[in-house]
Scaffold this active site. Sequence first.
Site, short mmCIF file in Angstrom:
data_model
loop_
_atom_site.label_atom_id
_atom_site.label_comp_id
_atom_site.label_asym_id
_atom_site.label_seq_id
_atom_site.Cartn_x
_atom_site.Cartn_y
_atom_site.Cartn_z
N CYS A 2 2.55 12.49 71.02
CA CYS A 2 3.65 12.36 71.69
C CYS A 2 4.84 12.53 70.85
O CYS A 2 4.76 12.87 69.52
CB CYS A 2 3.87 10.82 71.93
SG CYS A 2 2.55 10.05 72.76
N ARG A 27 2.71 20.06 69.47
CA ARG A 27 1.99 18.62 69.12
C ARG A 27 0.78 18.34 70.24
O ARG A 27 0.13 17.55 69.72
CB ARG A 27 2.76 17.44 69.01
CG ARG A 27 3.98 17.89 67.91
CD ARG A 27 5.09 16.98 67.72
NE ARG A 27 4.66 15.66 67.71
CZ ARG A 27 4.68 14.90 66.68
NH1 ARG A 27 5.13 15.40 65.46
NH2 ARG A 27 4.35 13.57 66.23
N TRP A 75 1.07 11.77 75.00
CA TRP A 75 -0.33 12.02 75.02
C TRP A 75 -0.98 10.88 75.46
O TRP A 75 -0.82 9.84 74.75
CB TRP A 75 -0.43 12.73 73.52
CG TRP A 75 -1.85 13.28 73.40
CD1 TRP A 75 -2.28 14.32 73.78
CD2 TRP A 75 -3.02 12.59 72.78
NE1 TRP A 75 -3.68 14.47 73.47
CE2 TRP A 75 -4.07 13.58 72.71
CE3 TRP A 75 -3.09 11.22 72.01
CZ2 TRP A 75 -5.28 13.38 72.33
CZ3 TRP A 75 -4.47 11.36 71.56
CH2 TRP A 75 -5.23 12.03 71.48
N ASN A 100 6.30 6.48 70.87
CA ASN A 100 5.16 6.82 70.14
C ASN A 100 4.45 5.99 69.47
O ASN A 100 4.97 5.23 68.77
CB ASN A 100 5.73 8.01 68.97
CG ASN A 100 6.13 9.44 69.76
OD1 ASN A 100 6.15 9.41 70.86
ND2 ASN A 100 6.53 10.10 68.69
N GLY A 101 3.12 6.06 69.56
CA GLY A 101 2.27 4.98 68.83
C GLY A 101 1.55 4.23 69.82
O GLY A 101 1.41 4.41 70.64
N GLU A 489 -15.99 24.72 58.79
CA GLU A 489 -14.71 25.17 59.25
C GLU A 489 -14.63 26.23 60.43
O GLU A 489 -13.93 26.33 61.47
CB GLU A 489 -13.57 25.38 58.27
CG GLU A 489 -12.33 25.96 58.44
CD GLU A 489 -11.47 24.90 59.09
OE1 GLU A 489 -11.76 23.47 59.34
OE2 GLU A 489 -10.37 25.33 59.56
N LYS A 493 -13.24 25.92 64.40
CA LYS A 493 -12.18 26.56 64.83
C LYS A 493 -12.78 27.21 66.15
O LYS A 493 -12.01 27.34 67.16
CB LYS A 493 -11.99 27.97 63.91
CG LYS A 493 -10.93 27.85 62.91
CD LYS A 493 -9.81 27.25 62.90
CE LYS A 493 -9.60 25.67 63.07
NZ LYS A 493 -9.08 25.28 61.87
N GLU A 496 -12.90 24.32 69.13
CA GLU A 496 -11.69 23.87 69.43
C GLU A 496 -10.86 24.80 70.20
O GLU A 496 -10.24 24.47 71.19
CB GLU A 496 -10.72 23.27 68.35
CG GLU A 496 -10.39 24.05 67.41
CD GLU A 496 -9.43 23.49 66.24
OE1 GLU A 496 -8.87 22.29 66.49
OE2 GLU A 496 -9.69 23.86 65.09
N HIS A 512 -35.53 23.18 58.83
CA HIS A 512 -35.82 21.86 59.05
C HIS A 512 -35.39 21.26 60.29
O HIS A 512 -35.21 20.16 60.59
CB HIS A 512 -35.10 21.05 57.91
CG HIS A 512 -35.72 21.34 56.72
ND1 HIS A 512 -36.77 20.83 56.04
CD2 HIS A 512 -34.88 22.00 55.51
CE1 HIS A 512 -36.84 21.44 54.92
NE2 HIS A 512 -35.87 21.99 54.55
N LYS A 611 -1.54 18.24 67.96
CA LYS A 611 -1.40 18.54 66.54
C LYS A 611 -1.64 17.55 65.42
O LYS A 611 -1.82 17.92 64.47
CB LYS A 611 -0.19 19.82 66.65
CG LYS A 611 0.25 20.29 65.03
CD LYS A 611 -0.91 21.31 64.60
CE LYS A 611 -0.80 21.87 63.28
NZ LYS A 611 -1.87 22.79 63.01
C1 F6R Z 1 -8.19 21.40 63.48
C2 F6R Z 1 -7.31 20.65 63.06
C3 F6R Z 1 -7.49 19.21 62.87
C4 F6R Z 1 -6.59 18.49 61.81
C5 F6R Z 1 -6.99 17.17 61.64
C6 F6R Z 1 -6.00 16.43 60.23
O1 F6R Z 1 -7.97 22.85 63.57
O2 F6R Z 1 -6.13 20.98 62.92
O3 F6R Z 1 -9.01 18.92 62.60
O4 F6R Z 1 -7.26 19.30 60.42
O5 F6R Z 1 -6.49 16.49 62.66
O6 F6R Z 1 -4.81 16.71 60.41
P1 F6R Z 1 -3.87 16.76 59.15
O7 F6R Z 1 -4.30 17.96 58.45
O8 F6R Z 1 -2.47 16.84 59.63
O9 F6R Z 1 -4.01 15.24 58.71
#
Ligand code: F6R
Length: 616
Positions: A2, A27, A75, A100-101, A489, A493, A496, A512, A611
């Site tokens: 949010c 976000r 959100w 927010n929250g 990682e 990527k 997502e 395995h 985000k």
């Molecule tokens: C993946 C991604 C998320 C963040 C996770 C933690 O691309 O961006 O997995 O890494 O939500 O976010 P932060 O680093 O802001 O605590």
Amino acid sequence: MCGIVGAVAERNIAAILVEGLKRLEYRGYDSAGLALIDAHGALRRHRRPGKVSGLEQALAEEPLSGRVGIAHTRWATHGAPCERNAHPHFSGDDLALVHNGIIENHAPLRERLRGLGYTFTSDTDTEVVVHLIHHKLKELGDLTAALKSAVAELHGAYGLAVVSRHQPDRLLATRSGSPLVVGLGIGENFIASDQMALRQVTDRFMYLEEGDVAEIQRDRVQVWDAAGAPVTREVVQYHEGAEAADKGEYRHFMLKEIHEQPKVVQRTLEGRLGSDHVLAQAFGPQAAELFARVRNVQIVACGTSYHAGLVARYWLEGLAGIPCQVEVASEFRYRQVVVPADTLFVSISQSGETADTLAALRNAKARQGSGHAYLSSLAICNVGTSSLVRESDLTLLTQAGPEIGVASTKAFTTQLVSLLLLTLALGRVHGTLADGLEARLVDELRRLPSRLGEALAMDKTIEKVAEFFADKHHSLFLGRGTQYPVAMEGALKLKEISYIHAEAYPAGELKHGPLALVDADMPVITVAPNNELVEKLKSNLQEVRARGGELIVFADREADIENGEGTQVVAMPHIDDVLAPILYTVPLQLLSYHVAVLRGTDVDQPRNLAKSVTVE
Ligand code: F6R
């Protein structure tokens, strides 16, 4: 997640609020709305499911104008993303509120308010707050007093902004567990959940602290702390270039941010390297003395930041001989943990507002004074004004600049650089680094930006590889040693942003179980620097080829892995093995990016994701 924007001005603020919401789009959200007090002193609002452009359309069809107002991107957490659940929420014709929250005790509050005659029109936890403030307002007659009294009854996390048609010259805001910043203009003032929303109107900000209540008028801002005492919060001038929220020549923020990596890695190193060593002071004035007492490290983070922590464990144990544990924050925060003596608690986060990571830090700090306390806390974070930074003892800021693409890229590589600096600083203090290692790695770190540039120059080659990939539904990522978290990682990527199912395995685990999945429709992506594990990795690749699996291998030029039937090799520049995880991340980012573009997904705002994950 949010977003909140609010303004009190002498001009019509509708466009300012909409622009602010647009700047928060990165976000992630699923509905948007705004409310203004109009020239007749009435509260008016528009709310729309979907994008801010839908809200703009509503404003074009039925313009609203006013000098005081609030706006929100939601959100969904409680109730579907539809118009009646979108913010602002009203209490009668009197109050409008954005939140927010999460309010955890919304159910008993709703029952009580129903008993008092309030009618609920949404499924949200937020609506109880606006009615509760309204109820208090009837008793107390003043919005600020009503807000203070209402929030004393809330459990959970909130950033709130509220306006009343009875006091149309002000907006009220308060926070607990969710960030809020006041933007200071000339003859006008603003509020937002992220300063980015207000960069078009001001560069002077005042960060509210936990429990603060702020009353914002055109020409003054008053703040009370959690105990109700008037306080003055420092005014900070923001210096980041205004172009940061711009895609520039790039089609997507994600691509721009991938290409920024040489520059931001350089920036993360600035001021932190001596001629042949890492400057421990970079971690804060008391770091050197404190590092001498560290005998263990506990790393906690989420998502991509967690993967950075996993790489760091190889470094801390392998290079500095310091025992290290790494755990995802959502598990760590609810687990009884045994804390080895003299453990440094390290949290890693791009945003510094991730709810689980913050909660883990708070749990760790709550142990202080007990027999199982952490020695100290260090935040590795990209946002200097974030809650994580403010609440940690030590900080090392990654200098990635604002990261807009939901998929984290430059934040990850700058986190890795920071964690390598930490490893070297700790290792030197303890005398555990091999002779000459620190000087060699400092040298390599200085060369890293140009190596990253070489990896980025492979963009066109990787785009071709992506064409082969775009119609696949599943994939496996393999790596060994520090390249295993890099493979994790890479898989994160890809899934997502392209929505292709991707799983990562340590290459040695293949036989395995996962080998059963391998066939011509299951591409296997591997990262292969030229290190002591490369021969073992080659055997794993044979196992894949023998089952008809298609291989894509990002391999060191000198690793002697050849292109062939079913095997596409992308030659990587040679790099010191310690730094290889940073370099090998880049082609995997580019691969995911190009696959997502070919599949036509929303690269910068992938579905269902936010985000900054400020709720559990
Ligand atoms: C993946 C991604 C998320 C963040 C996770 C933690 O691309 O961006 O997995 O890494 O939500 O976010 P932060 O680093 O802001 O605590």
